[in-house]
Scaffold this motif. Structure first.
Motif, PDB file in Angstrom:
ATOM      1  N   PHE A   1       0.860  -1.187   0.000  1.00 14.90           N
ATOM      2  CA  PHE A   1       0.000   0.000   0.000  1.00 14.90           C
ATOM      3  C   PHE A   1       0.893   1.233   0.000  1.00 14.90           C
ATOM      4  N   THR A   2       0.969   1.904  -1.149  1.00 15.68           N
ATOM      5  CA  THR A   2       1.836   3.075  -1.302  1.00 15.68           C
ATOM      6  C   THR A   2       1.058   4.174  -2.014  1.00 15.68           C
ATOM      7  N   GLY A   3       1.763   5.205  -2.474  1.00 11.24           N
ATOM      8  CA  GLY A   3       1.167   6.198  -3.347  1.00 11.24           C
ATOM      9  C   GLY A   3       0.261   7.205  -2.668  1.00 11.24           C
ATOM     10  N   PHE A   4      -0.591   7.811  -3.494  1.00 13.19           N
ATOM     11  CA  PHE A   4      -1.462   8.888  -3.020  1.00 13.19           C
ATOM     12  C   PHE A   4      -2.319   8.458  -1.833  1.00 13.19           C
TER      13      PHE A   4
ATOM     14  N   ASP B   1      -2.252   8.635   5.945  1.00 10.86           N
ATOM     15  CA  ASP B   1      -1.326   9.219   6.922  1.00 10.86           C
ATOM     16  C   ASP B   1      -1.775  10.621   7.332  1.00 10.86           C
ATOM     17  N   LEU B   2      -2.227  11.405   6.374  1.00 13.16           N
ATOM     18  CA  LEU B   2      -2.568  12.803   6.652  1.00 13.16           C
ATOM     19  C   LEU B   2      -3.895  12.950   7.388  1.00 13.16           C
ATOM     20  N   TRP B   3      -4.893  12.154   7.020  1.00 12.56           N
ATOM     21  CA  TRP B   3      -6.232  12.361   7.561  1.00 12.56           C
ATOM     22  C   TRP B   3      -6.601  11.403   8.696  1.00 12.56           C
ATOM     23  N   GLU B   4      -5.932  10.266   8.781  1.00  7.83           N
ATOM     24  CA  GLU B   4      -6.369   9.297   9.785  1.00  7.83           C
ATOM     25  C   GLU B   4      -5.293   8.942  10.801  1.00  7.83           C
ATOM     26  N   SER B   5      -4.195   8.366  10.367  1.00  8.25           N
ATOM     27  CA  SER B   5      -3.214   7.827  11.313  1.00  8.25           C
ATOM     28  C   SER B   5      -2.172   8.837  11.761  1.00  8.25           C
ATOM     29  N   GLY B   6      -2.029   9.937  10.999  1.00  6.76           N
ATOM     30  CA  GLY B   6      -0.947  10.884  11.268  1.00  6.76           C
ATOM     31  C   GLY B   6       0.310  10.434  10.536  1.00  6.76           C
ATOM     32  N   PRO B   7       1.238  11.369  10.255  1.00 13.51           N
ATOM     33  CA  PRO B   7       2.472  11.022   9.551  1.00 13.51           C
ATOM     34  C   PRO B   7       3.203   9.867  10.238  1.00 13.51           C
TER      35      PRO B   7
ATOM     36  N   ALA C   1       6.615   6.966  10.248  1.00 16.62           N
ATOM     37  CA  ALA C   1       8.079   7.014  10.104  1.00 16.62           C
ATOM     38  C   ALA C   1       8.514   6.892   8.651  1.00 16.62           C
ATOM     39  N   ASP C   2       7.722   6.187   7.848  1.00 14.81           N
ATOM     40  CA  ASP C   2       8.103   5.987   6.452  1.00 14.81           C
ATOM     41  C   ASP C   2       7.328   6.890   5.483  1.00 14.81           C
ATOM     42  N   SER C   3       6.585   7.859   6.001  1.00 18.29           N
ATOM     43  CA  SER C   3       5.794   8.722   5.111  1.00 18.29           C
ATOM     44  C   SER C   3       6.670   9.457   4.102  1.00 18.29           C
ATOM     45  N   ALA C   4       7.817   9.934   4.540  1.00 22.65           N
ATOM     46  CA  ALA C   4       8.708  10.665   3.628  1.00 22.65           C
ATOM     47  C   ALA C   4       9.208   9.748   2.513  1.00 22.65           C
ATOM     48  N   ALA C   5       9.527   8.499   2.864  1.00 22.34           N
ATOM     49  CA  ALA C   5       9.998   7.547   1.854  1.00 22.34           C
ATOM     50  C   ALA C   5       8.880   7.208   0.869  1.00 22.34           C
ATOM     51  N   VAL C   6       7.657   7.054   1.385  1.00 21.30           N
ATOM     52  CA  VAL C   6       6.507   6.800   0.514  1.00 21.30           C
ATOM     53  C   VAL C   6       6.295   7.986  -0.432  1.00 21.30           C
ATOM     54  N   ALA C   7       6.459   9.195   0.081  1.00 23.29           N
ATOM     55  CA  ALA C   7       6.308  10.398  -0.745  1.00 23.29           C
ATOM     56  C   ALA C   7       7.366  10.443  -1.847  1.00 23.29           C
ATOM     57  N   ASP C   8       8.605  10.134  -1.506  1.00 28.60           N
ATOM     58  CA  ASP C   8       9.672  10.123  -2.510  1.00 28.60           C
ATOM     59  C   ASP C   8       9.380   9.106  -3.615  1.00 28.60           C
ATOM     60  N   ARG C   9       8.916   7.950  -3.195  1.00 31.06           N
ATOM     61  CA  ARG C   9       8.597   6.906  -4.181  1.00 31.06           C
ATOM     62  C   ARG C   9       7.448   7.341  -5.079  1.00 31.06           C
ATOM     63  N   LEU C  10       6.460   8.008  -4.492  1.00 31.12           N
ATOM     64  CA  LEU C  10       5.343   8.510  -5.293  1.00 31.12           C
ATOM     65  C   LEU C  10       5.841   9.451  -6.375  1.00 31.12           C
ATOM     66  N   LEU C  11       6.707  10.374  -6.012  1.00 28.62           N
ATOM     67  CA  LEU C  11       7.202  11.342  -6.990  1.00 28.62           C
ATOM     68  C   LEU C  11       7.999  10.642  -8.090  1.00 28.62           C
ATOM     69  N   THR C  12       8.784   9.644  -7.719  1.00 21.66           N
ATOM     70  CA  THR C  12       9.540   8.886  -8.717  1.00 21.66           C
ATOM     71  C   THR C  12       8.610   8.165  -9.678  1.00 21.66           C
ATOM     72  N   ASP C  13       7.578   7.511  -9.127  1.00 25.47           N
ATOM     73  CA  ASP C  13       6.642   6.764  -9.965  1.00 25.47           C
ATOM     74  C   ASP C  13       5.827   7.692 -10.862  1.00 25.47           C
ATOM     75  N   VAL C  14       5.420   8.842 -10.337  1.00 23.05           N
ATOM     76  CA  VAL C  14       4.692   9.803 -11.159  1.00 23.05           C
ATOM     77  C   VAL C  14       5.589  10.313 -12.289  1.00 23.05           C
TER      78      VAL C  14
ATOM     79  N   TYR D   1     -10.534   8.558   3.158  1.00 19.09           N
ATOM     80  CA  TYR D   1     -10.045   9.228   4.371  1.00 19.09           C
ATOM     81  C   TYR D   1     -10.243  10.743   4.290  1.00 19.09           C
ATOM     82  N   SER D   2      -9.989  11.316   3.126  1.00 23.80           N
ATOM     83  CA  SER D   2     -10.078  12.771   2.961  1.00 23.80           C
ATOM     84  C   SER D   2     -11.460  13.235   2.517  1.00 23.80           C
ATOM     85  N   HIS D   3     -12.217  12.326   1.878  1.00 27.38           N
ATOM     86  CA  HIS D   3     -13.548  12.643   1.330  1.00 27.38           C
ATOM     87  C   HIS D   3     -13.480  13.761   0.290  1.00 27.38           C
ATOM     88  N   THR D   4     -12.387  13.764  -0.464  1.00 21.80           N
ATOM     89  CA  THR D   4     -12.224  14.744  -1.545  1.00 21.80           C
ATOM     90  C   THR D   4     -12.670  14.156  -2.887  1.00 21.80           C
TER      91      THR D   4
END
Length: 371
Positions: free
Chosen positions: A210-213, A219-225, A227-240, A280-283
């Motif tokens: 479970f990665t990506g957006f 992390d942002l709306w439910e569990s909070g950031p 320890a690996d949120s930054a790494a998940v974010a980096d991977r998202l940018l690479t994949d995009v 989680y965000s209901h957007t």
């Protein structure tokens, strides 16, 4: 009735209404019998050019049908085939090669796959039809512009996540996703990247990470950031970044535009109307709006061709787009949209009905383009 229960009920309504096609009247049509545990393709060979599949769901689960090229690149797909229904998929195959067909009962997993061989010389409708060639070029220019914005806005979102700026990241999340959702049929065609970028938490059931957006959304709306949120974010940018590179390099066929316009409405039916997409965000309404934008862009590129071949269809499509636009815009909140949870059940039903009403004429565009 709960919002989720209502959503699934509406999904069945959307699957049942406005999606059946006439019985095959052309000897070239390839019948596909899909069930919960089989995918029987009547003919597993074809020649280059337009290939038509007519998929009948004999099972108990809503299913999908795909035609894959090498590397799981999607050449064509048809979704939301409810039990007992038939849907038609027309794909332009421009080069000979070894392909794969797949049925996905329950719309999950890798699907039930089979070999499909295409022979013959390379043929492209755009080589002999100037209007189709311009439609493909026009849409590709639009995809390129959206891809550039996707990369830029995802970069801003990732920067906020890594800086621990939760509120800023929350504000940027639906903005970045807007550009993904607008070009989703193109972005999703790269099957190895789509679940990494846009997979919902359900992918864990399929043995995927479970990665990506949506992981960052949680992390942002439910569990909070985490320890690996930054790494998940980096991977998202690479994949995009990789999706953007591939989207700009792929050569799209006019039928991919036509099928993509319908696929985007199917995305609304399977994820946005149900409230499952951004759980989680209901957007979800941001994504809803972006999917409709993408469908409109594909139809706009094909408009000269459709007007010449079936002017009445253009009039109907325009009317249905306008009706859906009016309903969506009523839920605006500043530059964005209300939370999906703020909608009443009648409002959700009205949106579902408008999507269904638009999906029916859009489903005929591929047939018109393939003439």
């Amino acid at each position: 009735m709960s919002k989720r229960t209502l959503g699934f009920a509406l999904l069945l309504l959307l699957a049942a209404c406005g999606t059946s096609t006439p019985a095959a009247d052309d000897g070239g049509v390839i019948a596909v019998q899909a069930s919960d545990d089989a995918c029987e393709v009547a003919r597993t060979e074809a020649t280059t050019g337009n290939v038509t599949f007519e998929v009948t769901n004999k099972g108990t689960k809503v299913t999908e049908f795909y035609l894959f090229a090498e590397g799981d690149r999607i050449l064509g797909e048809v979704e939301n085939i409810g039990p007992g229904l038939t849907r038609r998929l027309i794909v332009e195959v421009t080069e000979p090669g070894a392909l794969q067909t797949a049925c996905k009962p329950g719309m999950k997993g890798d699907g039930i796959r089979g070999a499909f061989t295409v022979t013959g010389d390379g043929r492209k409708s755009t080589d002999t039809d100037a209007a189709l060639a311009e439609a493909a070029r026009s849409y590709q220019r639009w995809v390129n512009s959206q891809a550039d914005s996707l990369l830029a806005k995802t970069g801003e979102f990732v920067t906020a996540v890594k800086a621990g700026e939760v509120e800023r990241a929350k504000a940027l999340y639906p903005v970045a996703r807007t550009y993904w959702e607008r070009i989703e049929p193109v972005a999703e065609s790269f099957g190895d990247l789509d679940p990494k970028i846009d997979g919902r938490e359900d992918v864990i059931e399929e043995g995927l990470e479970f990665t990506g957006f949506h992981r960052l959304e949680k992390d942002l709306w439910e569990s909070g950031p985490q320890a690996d949120s930054a790494a998940v974010a980096d991977r998202l940018l690479t994949d995009v970044g990789e999706v953007v590179r591939r989207a700009k390099a792929v050569e799209l066929t006019p039928l991919q535009l036509a099928n993509g316009a319908k696929e985007l409405l199917d995305e609304v039916a399977t994820g946005k109307i149900t409230g499952e997409e951004d759980r989680y965000s209901h957007t979800d309404l941001w994504d809803f709006r972006a999917n409709v934008d993408g469908s409109q862009a594909a139809i706009a590129a094909l408009r000269p061709v459709i007007e010449e071949r079936d002017k009445a269809l253009v009039t109907t499509v325009d009317e249905k787009f306008a009706a859906l636009d009016a309903l969506l815009e009523a839920h605006r909140d500043g530059d964005g949209f209300k939370p999906y949870t703020a909608l009443t059940e009648p409002e959700v039903k009205a949106l579902a009905a408008a999507v269904d009403a638009l999906g029916e004429p859009i489903s005929h565009v591929a047939e018109v383009v393939s003439r």
